[in-house]
Design a protein around this motif. Structure first.
Motif, PDB file in Angstrom:
ATOM      1  N   SER A  30      34.809   5.492  12.513  1.00  0.00           N
ATOM      2  CA  SER A  30      34.318   4.097  12.128  1.00  0.00           C
ATOM      3  C   SER A  30      35.736   3.534  12.621  1.00  0.00           C
ATOM      4  O   SER A  30      35.736   2.057  12.546  1.00  0.00           O
ATOM      5  CB  SER A  30      34.280   3.939  10.602  1.00  0.00           C
ATOM      6  OG  SER A  30      35.415   4.633   9.955  1.00  0.00           O
ATOM      7  N   SER A  31      36.869   3.992  13.162  1.00  0.00           N
ATOM      8  CA  SER A  31      38.071   3.180  13.466  1.00  0.00           C
ATOM      9  C   SER A  31      37.622   2.501  14.766  1.00  0.00           C
ATOM     10  O   SER A  31      36.961   2.875  15.527  1.00  0.00           O
ATOM     11  CB  SER A  31      39.415   4.373  13.799  1.00  0.00           C
ATOM     12  OG  SER A  31      39.717   4.848  12.433  1.00  0.00           O
ATOM     13  N   THR A  32      38.335   1.207  14.876  1.00  0.00           N
ATOM     14  CA  THR A  32      38.048   0.451  16.053  1.00  0.00           C
ATOM     15  C   THR A  32      39.322   0.882  17.300  1.00  0.00           C
ATOM     16  O   THR A  32      39.893   1.584  17.031  1.00  0.00           O
ATOM     17  CB  THR A  32      38.088  -1.044  15.739  1.00  0.00           C
ATOM     18  OG1 THR A  32      39.573  -1.160  15.379  1.00  0.00           O
ATOM     19  CG2 THR A  32      37.287  -1.387  14.548  1.00  0.00           C
ATOM     20  N   GLU A  61      38.103  -3.783  22.038  1.00  0.00           N
ATOM     21  CA  GLU A  61      38.942  -3.582  20.755  1.00  0.00           C
ATOM     22  C   GLU A  61      37.995  -3.732  19.438  1.00  0.00           C
ATOM     23  O   GLU A  61      38.574  -2.935  18.579  1.00  0.00           O
ATOM     24  CB  GLU A  61      40.076  -4.482  20.649  1.00  0.00           C
ATOM     25  CG  GLU A  61      41.166  -4.405  21.927  1.00  0.00           C
ATOM     26  CD  GLU A  61      42.353  -5.128  21.556  1.00  0.00           C
ATOM     27  OE1 GLU A  61      42.408  -5.897  20.335  1.00  0.00           O
ATOM     28  OE2 GLU A  61      43.260  -5.092  22.469  1.00  0.00           O
ATOM     29  N   SER A  62      37.171  -4.507  19.362  1.00  0.00           N
ATOM     30  CA  SER A  62      36.409  -4.541  18.051  1.00  0.00           C
ATOM     31  C   SER A  62      35.397  -3.313  17.703  1.00  0.00           C
ATOM     32  O   SER A  62      34.702  -3.306  16.911  1.00  0.00           O
ATOM     33  CB  SER A  62      35.539  -5.711  18.187  1.00  0.00           C
ATOM     34  OG  SER A  62      34.955  -5.887  19.357  1.00  0.00           O
ATOM     35  N   GLU A  63      35.102  -2.553  18.821  1.00  0.00           N
ATOM     36  CA  GLU A  63      34.114  -1.715  18.885  1.00  0.00           C
ATOM     37  C   GLU A  63      34.738  -0.441  18.101  1.00  0.00           C
ATOM     38  O   GLU A  63      35.758  -0.110  18.168  1.00  0.00           O
ATOM     39  CB  GLU A  63      33.646  -1.156  20.200  1.00  0.00           C
ATOM     40  CG  GLU A  63      32.945  -2.016  20.969  1.00  0.00           C
ATOM     41  CD  GLU A  63      32.413  -1.747  22.506  1.00  0.00           C
ATOM     42  OE1 GLU A  63      31.290  -1.888  22.711  1.00  0.00           O
ATOM     43  OE2 GLU A  63      33.195  -1.190  23.041  1.00  0.00           O
ATOM     44  N   ALA A  64      33.843   0.211  17.404  1.00  0.00           N
ATOM     45  CA  ALA A  64      34.143   1.444  16.469  1.00  0.00           C
ATOM     46  C   ALA A  64      33.977   2.756  17.799  1.00  0.00           C
ATOM     47  O   ALA A  64      33.230   2.838  18.547  1.00  0.00           O
ATOM     48  CB  ALA A  64      32.898   1.909  15.573  1.00  0.00           C
TER      49      ALA A  64
END
Length: 216
Positions: A30-32, A61-64
């Motif tokens: 779940s980390s971006t 950058e906003s993607e998991a």
């Protein structure tokens, strides 16, 4: 990403194009991408770093990470690109060619900047001609001239004709040029990206100096 994947860990390895390893470890699916980049010691004064996935390409950058990396993990490539920059000579808009309203100081030099003399309708910005899809921070390099007088108003910050933030310049500007993050946006498709500051308050404002715009 499914709820099951949200609690999974991935084994991630990040390599430079030279093959040098800059990161190796377990991270939550779940980390971006941005959170992973923040764990690395990277000098970002002159370049923006991206992570390249073999199948998905450049990751936003906003993607998991779990949206692209399947367990048990993957090797990602660290790619550096110069910042996108619009210089003062290319910052323009309503009335910027009228010396009664704007002045171009140190014109033709690296120290050129656009100084607001006085206007009651500010709508000025610049266009980056070729920007790849990704998440970007909008950075302006600015200062005040003499007594900054914005009459308590903030700038509306827009990217690609859509407002992304408001910026209270009077709260942060001083008499030396500094860089300020004024908003963020996502470039969905490769192509031009426009950035603009607007202040349409009807009051006469003055004292704002603008040297450059960056996307980082």
């Amino acid at each position: 990403m499914s709820e099951d994947n949200a609690v999974e860990s991935l084994e991630i390895e990040v390599l430079k194009l030279t093959g040098d390893k800059v990161f190796e470890g377990s991270v939550l699916a779940s980390s971006t991408v941005g959170e992973l980049l923040s764990q690395m010691s990277l000098d970002q004064t002159a370049v923006k770093y991206h992570l390249l996935h073999t199948e998905s390409g450049i990751l936003k950058e906003s993607e998991a990470l779990g949206d692209h990396v399947q367990p048990p993990g993957a090797a990602l490539t660290l790619v550096a690109r110069p910042f996108f920059k619009v210089e003062a000579k290319d910052i323009a808009g309503a009335h910027t060619n009228n010396p009664a309203y704007f002045a171009r100081e140190n014109a033709g030099t690296e120290e050129e900047y656009l100084r607001l003399v006085t206007v009651c309708w500010f709508s000025v910005g610049g266009t980056f001609p070729d920007v790849p899809p990704n998440d970007y921070r909008i950075i302006v390099e600015a200062k005040s001239h003499g007594r900054l007088n914005l009459k308590g108003n903030s700038f509306d910050v827009s990217a690609n004709k859509g407002q992304v933030a408001s910026w209270d310049a009077a709260a942060v500007l001083g008499d030396e040029f500094r860089e300020f993050e004024v908003g963020r946006f996502t470039q969905v498709e490769a192509g031009p990206a426009s950035v603009k500051l607007d202040m349409r308050c009807g009051n006469w404002v003055s004292g704002f100096c603008w040297k450059s715009i960056y996307l980082k």
